[in-house]
Design a protein around this motif. Structure first.
Motif, PDB file in Angstrom:
ATOM      1  N   TYR A 241      16.529  16.232  39.152  1.00  0.00           N
ATOM      2  CA  TYR A 241      16.397  17.099  37.976  1.00  0.00           C
ATOM      3  C   TYR A 241      16.977  18.492  38.215  1.00  0.00           C
ATOM      4  CZ  TYR A 241      12.947  13.800  35.953  1.00  0.00           C
ATOM      5  OH  TYR A 241      12.309  12.705  35.422  1.00  0.00           O
ATOM      6  N   THR A 244      14.447  21.598  37.816  1.00  0.00           N
ATOM      7  CA  THR A 244      14.147  21.925  36.408  1.00  0.00           C
ATOM      8  C   THR A 244      15.383  22.109  35.536  1.00  0.00           C
ATOM      9  OG1 THR A 244      14.034  24.377  36.402  1.00  0.00           O
ATOM     10  CG2 THR A 244      12.070  23.180  37.169  1.00  0.00           C
ATOM     11  N   CYS A 247      15.767  18.993  33.116  1.00  0.00           N
ATOM     12  CA  CYS A 247      14.557  18.312  32.642  1.00  0.00           C
ATOM     13  C   CYS A 247      13.920  19.026  31.457  1.00  0.00           C
ATOM     14  CB  CYS A 247      13.552  18.126  33.775  1.00  0.00           C
ATOM     15  SG  CYS A 247      12.842  19.636  34.421  1.00  0.00           S
ATOM     16  N   ARG A 253      15.835  14.265  31.208  1.00  0.00           N
ATOM     17  CA  ARG A 253      15.251  13.632  32.387  1.00  0.00           C
ATOM     18  C   ARG A 253      15.735  12.183  32.510  1.00  0.00           C
ATOM     19  NH1 ARG A 253      11.200  17.141  30.489  1.00  0.00           N
ATOM     20  NH2 ARG A 253      10.009  15.616  29.261  1.00  0.00           N
ATOM     21  N   GLN A 281       3.036  15.220  33.644  1.00  0.00           N
ATOM     22  CA  GLN A 281       4.324  14.852  34.220  1.00  0.00           C
ATOM     23  C   GLN A 281       4.284  13.542  34.999  1.00  0.00           C
ATOM     24  OE1 GLN A 281       5.842  18.158  36.541  1.00  0.00           O
ATOM     25  NE2 GLN A 281       6.250  19.392  34.717  1.00  0.00           N
ATOM     26  N   ASN A 285       7.043  10.624  34.351  1.00  0.00           N
ATOM     27  CA  ASN A 285       8.046  10.343  35.378  1.00  0.00           C
ATOM     28  C   ASN A 285       7.978   8.893  35.829  1.00  0.00           C
ATOM     29  OD1 ASN A 285       9.604  12.733  35.819  1.00  0.00           O
ATOM     30  ND2 ASN A 285       7.783  13.704  36.670  1.00  0.00           N
TER      31      ASN A 285
END
Length: 302
Positions: A241, A244, A247, A253, A281, A285
């Protein structure tokens, strides 16, 4: 079996105690160990945001012992069975407490190069029975850039003595080329998809502008992923990612993970640091990794 007379931490997370890890999360083999294809990373817990001092401070404030252990419990419940993090005393204390309180998460340890005493660091890490220990990628890269890369081979020999699976971390694709040509004795790579070991001058030349902080150059990704595809060793792929930068949305993502799994071999995994202060998260994920892992196939080697 050891019993605890006090209420364990995991008792406060009933879903973990009641439910087995999700069978939907695929796994890889790391020697004798079964490792989830999504590994939770340790940088946020260590307040290493790779973004800004302000974000790093926010991570430090958030990741109390209680919040760290809650995140690890959430990971186990969702099917993530392994934590990758630094073998420093702060992390090792948290892991020890988590396991005392019923946690079962496996550990892949990064050598803490700031200790300056590798054998002592390995001795302390070994007491927590890590499934794998890898040589810190930034230190590997320093050896490469200073023409002392063979010193890394000696470090890998020391890691081998611990009995854990032996890993080599790097951010530089050419390191993988060199090591592959030498046939060093180790078991897996920690491969960063961004070369964060460039000098400031090199980064600014590549960017064509002044660069503040670390420079994440997107074309780096496929350069490293090509090496991931070619090596027979398992690769634990990280910074997918871009710390950040890729994402902002679920679509971002998904695209970043799809790129990684387009090249990843069936025996490779991804490492993602998580910071669930503002939004959930862990489960997201897991969903995205499962989707990417099951729907993508590695390109055929020419």
């Amino acid at each position: 079996m050891k019993t605890f007379t006090r209420r364990s931490f995991l008792d406060s997370v009933p879903a973990l105690a009641a439910a087995a890890p999700s069978p939907a999360m695929p796994t890889i083999r790391l020697g004798p160990h079964s490792i989830s294809r999504l590994i939770v990373g340790g940088n946020p817990v260590s307040a290493n945001s790779h973004v800004s001092g302000a974000l790093s401070s926010e991570m430090r404030d958030y990741f109390t012992a209680a919040n760290t252990k809650k995140m690890l419990a959430d990971c186990e419940r969702a099917g993530i069975n392994t934590w990758q993090s630094r073998a420093d005393r702060h992390i090792m204390r948290l892991l020890h407490e988590y396991r005392q309180e019923g946690g079962r998460i496996q550990w892949i340890a990064q050598t803490a190069s700031e200790y300056g005493d590798l054998k002592r660091n390995l001795g302390e890490a070994s007491s927590l029975r890590p499934e794998g220990i890898y040589h810190h990628g930034s230190q590997t890269d320093k050896y490469w850039l200073s023409g002392k890369i063979d010193a890394t081979s000696e470090a890998l020999k020391a890691i081998r003595q611990t009995g854990a699976q032996v890993g080599l971390g790097t951010h530089i694709p050419e390191v993988v080329d060199y090591v592959e040509s030498k046939g060093w004795d180790f078991d897996f790579y920690m491969t960063c998809v961004y070369n964060l070991s460039r000098s400031q001058e090199e980064a600014e030349k590549l960017a064509g502008r002044p660069v503040k902080g670390e420079y994440f150059h997107d074309p780096d990704r496929e350069r490293m992923l090509e090496r991931v595809r070619r090596t027979a060793k398992p690769c634990l792929i990280f910074k997918v990612y871009a710390a950040t930068r890729h994402c902002a949305t679920p679509e971002d993502r998904r695209a970043a993970l799809n790129l990684a799994f387009r090249y990843a071999k069936p025996g490779d995994a991804v490492v993602i640091g998580m910071f669930p202060k503002h939004q959930e998260q862990v489960e997201e994920n897991c969903r995205l990794v499962i989707e990417a892992a099951l729907s993508r196939r590695a390109p055929q080697t020419p």
